[in-house]
Design a protein around this motif. Sequence first.
Motif, mmCIF file in Angstrom:
data_model
loop_
_atom_site.group_PDB
_atom_site.id
_atom_site.type_symbol
_atom_site.label_atom_id
_atom_site.label_comp_id
_atom_site.label_asym_id
_atom_site.label_seq_id
_atom_site.Cartn_x
_atom_site.Cartn_y
_atom_site.Cartn_z
ATOM 1 N N GLY A 97 89.038 46.235 75.574
ATOM 2 C CA GLY A 97 88.110 45.222 75.086
ATOM 3 C C GLY A 97 87.527 45.499 73.727
ATOM 4 N N VAL A 98 88.115 46.419 72.956
ATOM 5 C CA VAL A 98 87.621 46.723 71.602
ATOM 6 C C VAL A 98 88.658 46.258 70.590
ATOM 7 C CG1 VAL A 98 86.929 48.523 69.978
ATOM 8 C CG2 VAL A 98 86.245 48.676 72.379
ATOM 9 N N ASN A 99 88.257 45.403 69.688
ATOM 10 C CA ASN A 99 89.166 44.876 68.672
ATOM 11 C C ASN A 99 89.176 45.787 67.451
ATOM 12 O OD1 ASN A 99 89.800 42.643 70.192
ATOM 13 N ND2 ASN A 99 88.212 41.376 69.282
ATOM 14 N N LEU A 100 90.321 46.373 67.153
ATOM 15 C CA LEU A 100 90.484 47.211 65.962
ATOM 16 C C LEU A 100 91.306 46.470 64.918
ATOM 17 C CD1 LEU A 100 91.306 50.719 67.481
ATOM 18 C CD2 LEU A 100 89.109 49.851 66.707
ATOM 19 N N PRO A 101 91.163 46.840 63.645
ATOM 20 C CA PRO A 101 92.036 46.267 62.613
ATOM 21 C C PRO A 101 93.493 46.639 62.858
ATOM 22 C CG PRO A 101 90.098 47.307 61.644
ATOM 23 C CD PRO A 101 90.126 47.712 63.089
ATOM 24 N N ARG A 102 94.379 46.122 62.031
ATOM 25 C CA ARG A 102 95.808 46.229 62.318
ATOM 26 C C ARG A 102 96.447 47.519 61.840
ATOM 27 N NH1 ARG A 102 99.966 47.567 63.321
ATOM 28 N NH2 ARG A 102 101.910 46.427 63.583
ATOM 29 N N THR A 103 96.079 48.054 60.680
ATOM 30 C CA THR A 103 96.789 49.199 60.125
ATOM 31 C C THR A 103 95.896 50.428 60.082
ATOM 32 O OG1 THR A 103 96.171 48.777 57.825
ATOM 33 C CG2 THR A 103 98.110 47.603 58.662
ATOM 34 N N SER A 104 96.523 51.589 59.911
ATOM 35 C CA SER A 104 95.759 52.836 59.853
ATOM 36 C C SER A 104 94.801 52.839 58.660
ATOM 37 C CB SER A 104 96.717 54.024 59.768
ATOM 38 O OG SER A 104 97.507 53.975 58.587
#
Length: 385
Positions: A271-278
């Motif tokens: 349930g945690v939205n992270l950005p797409r790239t490192s």
Amino acid sequence: MHLRRLIGLSGVLSYLTVPAGLTAQVAGGVELYGTLVNAEPVARTMGGLSLGVGTPYVGIRGSGGLGISSLGAQTGGTTQGPSNLVWATNADLLLGPVNARLGEGFMPYAFAGVGMESSAQPAAFTDAIRTWSYGGGMQLALGRLLSVNGEARSRHLAAMATPADSQFVRGIEYRIGIGLHFGGGRQRSSVYSRRTSDTRRTSDTPPRAPRPSPSTRTTWPVSTTSASGAARRVVPTAEQYIGTPYRYGGTSPRTGFDCSGFVQYVYGMQGVNLPRTSRQMAGSGIAVSTSALAVGDLMLFSQGGRISHVAIYAGNGRFIHSSSSGNGVRYDDLGTRRGKWFADHMVAARRVTGDGRILVNAFAGGPLIAFDQFDPPDSAPPPSR
């Protein structure tokens, strides 16, 4: 008296509140505009300022302007004289995506409201005519902050009440303006610039798989309680996908993962939205020392002078990631020959919780790191057989 009403009407609309549950989506804008009403024999031009606020598809707007009104020909035995200083104010209900996130092309909208204005040739500046009006317009976004807006308004007399009402100027009012927008929820699960849509069309981009859909989602910033719980659960979740093959640009266990696609996916399951790239993840969360890692922390590695790989710390020097040199999702250990390569290239660590503080919001607390390319394969030595 009329002037006080004019100021009060615009002020009330500028500070109306919205339901508490919608505050995260509230957006608004300031617009500089010009109007023209050419109702022969009267020509009326004005310039003014408006302030709007609302949720993505419903909003309110208050505006006011000053200008001149002149007669274009002899009328009623009165020859053309000096232009008269006139004013108008409006309070409108807006329906349409005028408060939505910009960058989506043309956005039509409609509006209706009430207002006051001076007569065509006012005897006193405070003489006011009460009106109601409706109309529609089109907004064209110029990036994330600016827009060009054009609209047409049909204004009508609310009630014949004063001698000034007999000089009500009838006709279509045309308006064009430049808007500056602010606020608004950022509801995307991944952070992409406009180049993302172009990237999706390239031949080396794998098909997108559906993102996980847990019953409740957490978008940063979140409370430390929910974030720390996600950090504890994310390693057992990630472990379920050991053996999933590496795939450049991959975001799904069905097609394979790249390093950041894997981290984004398993944190998304919690349930945690992270950005797409490192590189984008390096601007999220709270920075921690690489010598004080905790379970669930993001480990960031650099190749060629830029961050290009991410893994999840699992404790006791071990970490789990999707590695091209390791043929997919696997555990590695910083104490091994292969792990030494990662230890030598680790440049940062980020945490999704931080000692009783609220998470830093990657989307509002600092400059957004735009998507530029997927993470490249890592160059670590292959696993020992």
